[in-house]
Design a protein around this motif. Structure first.
Motif, short mmCIF file in Angstrom:
data_model
loop_
_atom_site.label_atom_id
_atom_site.label_comp_id
_atom_site.label_asym_id
_atom_site.label_seq_id
_atom_site.Cartn_x
_atom_site.Cartn_y
_atom_site.Cartn_z
N SER A 1 49.83 34.38 -82.47
CA SER A 1 50.15 33.00 -82.82
C SER A 1 49.66 32.04 -81.74
CB SER A 1 51.66 32.84 -83.00
OG SER A 1 52.00 31.47 -83.09
N PHE A 2 48.76 31.16 -82.12
CA PHE A 2 48.29 30.14 -81.18
C PHE A 2 49.45 29.27 -80.72
CE2 PHE A 2 46.78 25.84 -80.33
CZ PHE A 2 45.83 26.08 -79.35
N LEU A 3 50.33 28.92 -81.65
CA LEU A 3 51.45 28.03 -81.33
C LEU A 3 52.38 28.66 -80.30
CD1 LEU A 3 52.35 26.67 -84.88
CD2 LEU A 3 50.71 25.78 -83.24
N ASP A 4 52.61 29.96 -80.41
CA ASP A 4 53.48 30.65 -79.45
C ASP A 4 52.76 30.89 -78.11
OD1 ASP A 4 55.52 30.79 -81.31
OD2 ASP A 4 55.01 32.83 -81.94
N GLU A 5 51.48 31.18 -78.19
CA GLU A 5 50.72 31.53 -76.99
C GLU A 5 50.39 30.30 -76.12
OE1 GLU A 5 49.15 34.70 -74.79
OE2 GLU A 5 50.32 34.76 -76.64
N TYR A 6 50.18 29.14 -76.76
CA TYR A 6 49.79 27.94 -76.03
C TYR A 6 50.66 26.75 -76.46
CZ TYR A 6 45.74 30.90 -75.31
OH TYR A 6 44.93 31.95 -74.98
N PRO A 7 51.95 26.81 -76.14
CA PRO A 7 52.87 25.77 -76.61
C PRO A 7 52.59 24.37 -76.05
CG PRO A 7 53.95 27.19 -75.02
CD PRO A 7 52.61 27.81 -75.32
N ASP A 8 51.88 24.27 -74.93
CA ASP A 8 51.62 22.97 -74.32
C ASP A 8 50.27 22.38 -74.71
OD1 ASP A 8 54.07 23.05 -72.99
OD2 ASP A 8 53.20 24.13 -71.29
N SER A 9 49.54 23.06 -75.58
CA SER A 9 48.23 22.58 -75.99
C SER A 9 48.34 21.34 -76.88
CB SER A 9 47.51 23.70 -76.76
OG SER A 9 46.38 23.18 -77.44
N PRO A 10 47.43 20.38 -76.73
CA PRO A 10 47.40 19.25 -77.66
C PRO A 10 47.21 19.70 -79.12
CG PRO A 10 46.07 18.76 -75.75
CD PRO A 10 46.47 20.21 -75.64
N ALA A 11 46.49 20.80 -79.31
CA ALA A 11 46.30 21.32 -80.66
C ALA A 11 47.63 21.82 -81.24
CB ALA A 11 45.25 22.43 -80.67
N THR A 12 48.46 22.43 -80.42
CA THR A 12 49.78 22.88 -80.88
C THR A 12 50.61 21.69 -81.31
OG1 THR A 12 49.78 24.87 -79.53
CG2 THR A 12 51.93 24.02 -80.19
N ARG A 13 50.61 20.62 -80.51
CA ARG A 13 51.35 19.41 -80.88
C ARG A 13 50.85 18.87 -82.21
NH1 ARG A 13 55.45 17.51 -81.83
NH2 ARG A 13 56.07 19.06 -80.35
N ALA A 14 49.52 18.86 -82.41
CA ALA A 14 48.95 18.38 -83.67
C ALA A 14 49.38 19.25 -84.84
CB ALA A 14 47.43 18.34 -83.56
N TYR A 15 49.34 20.58 -84.68
CA TYR A 15 49.80 21.49 -85.74
C TYR A 15 51.25 21.19 -86.10
CZ TYR A 15 45.93 24.89 -85.97
OH TYR A 15 44.73 25.52 -86.17
N LEU A 16 52.09 21.05 -85.08
CA LEU A 16 53.52 20.81 -85.34
C LEU A 16 53.75 19.46 -86.01
CD1 LEU A 16 55.02 22.27 -82.05
CD2 LEU A 16 54.93 23.35 -84.32
N ASP A 17 52.98 18.46 -85.65
CA ASP A 17 53.09 17.16 -86.31
C ASP A 17 52.69 17.25 -87.78
OD1 ASP A 17 53.98 16.00 -83.95
OD2 ASP A 17 52.02 15.09 -83.46
N ILE A 18 51.64 18.00 -88.07
CA ILE A 18 51.19 18.18 -89.45
C ILE A 18 52.23 18.96 -90.24
CG2 ILE A 18 49.47 19.36 -90.89
CD1 ILE A 18 47.39 18.49 -88.73
N ILE A 19 52.80 19.98 -89.65
CA ILE A 19 53.86 20.75 -90.32
C ILE A 19 55.04 19.84 -90.64
CG2 ILE A 19 55.59 22.56 -89.97
CD1 ILE A 19 53.35 24.03 -88.30
N LYS A 20 55.40 18.99 -89.70
CA LYS A 20 56.50 18.04 -89.92
C LYS A 20 56.18 17.10 -91.09
CE LYS A 20 58.01 16.75 -86.00
NZ LYS A 20 58.19 16.06 -84.71
N GLU A 21 54.94 16.64 -91.16
CA GLU A 21 54.52 15.76 -92.24
C GLU A 21 54.54 16.47 -93.58
OE1 GLU A 21 53.59 12.34 -94.11
OE2 GLU A 21 54.11 12.53 -92.00
N ILE A 22 54.12 17.71 -93.63
CA ILE A 22 54.17 18.49 -94.87
C ILE A 22 55.60 18.65 -95.34
CG2 ILE A 22 53.78 20.78 -95.88
CD1 ILE A 22 51.25 20.95 -94.08
#
Length: 55
Positions: free
Chosen positions: A28-49
């Motif tokens: 999991s990219f999200l678990d492996e790199y929790p501080d990445s700007p890409a992780t923040r973007a993924y989480l924001d998109i998930i929130k929007e969905i």
């Protein structure tokens, strides 16, 4: 582009080569790199969905 096909724009994810490496390794990219700007973007998109499917 989203507006052209009448679908909501969810956001964008910055390029990060570690995304592909994580996929290739099956981790999991999200678990492996929790501080990445890409992780923040993924989480924001998930929130929007989640907001869109609960309305």
């Amino acid at each position: 582009m989203a507006g052209e096909v009448d679908v909501p724009y969810l956001g964008s994810i910055p390029l990060d080569p570690r995304i592909g490496k994580s996929c290739d390794a099956g981790i999991s990219f999200l678990d492996e790199y929790p501080d990445s700007p890409a992780t923040r973007a993924y989480l924001d998109i998930i929130k929007e969905i989640k907001k869109q499917v609960t309305h």
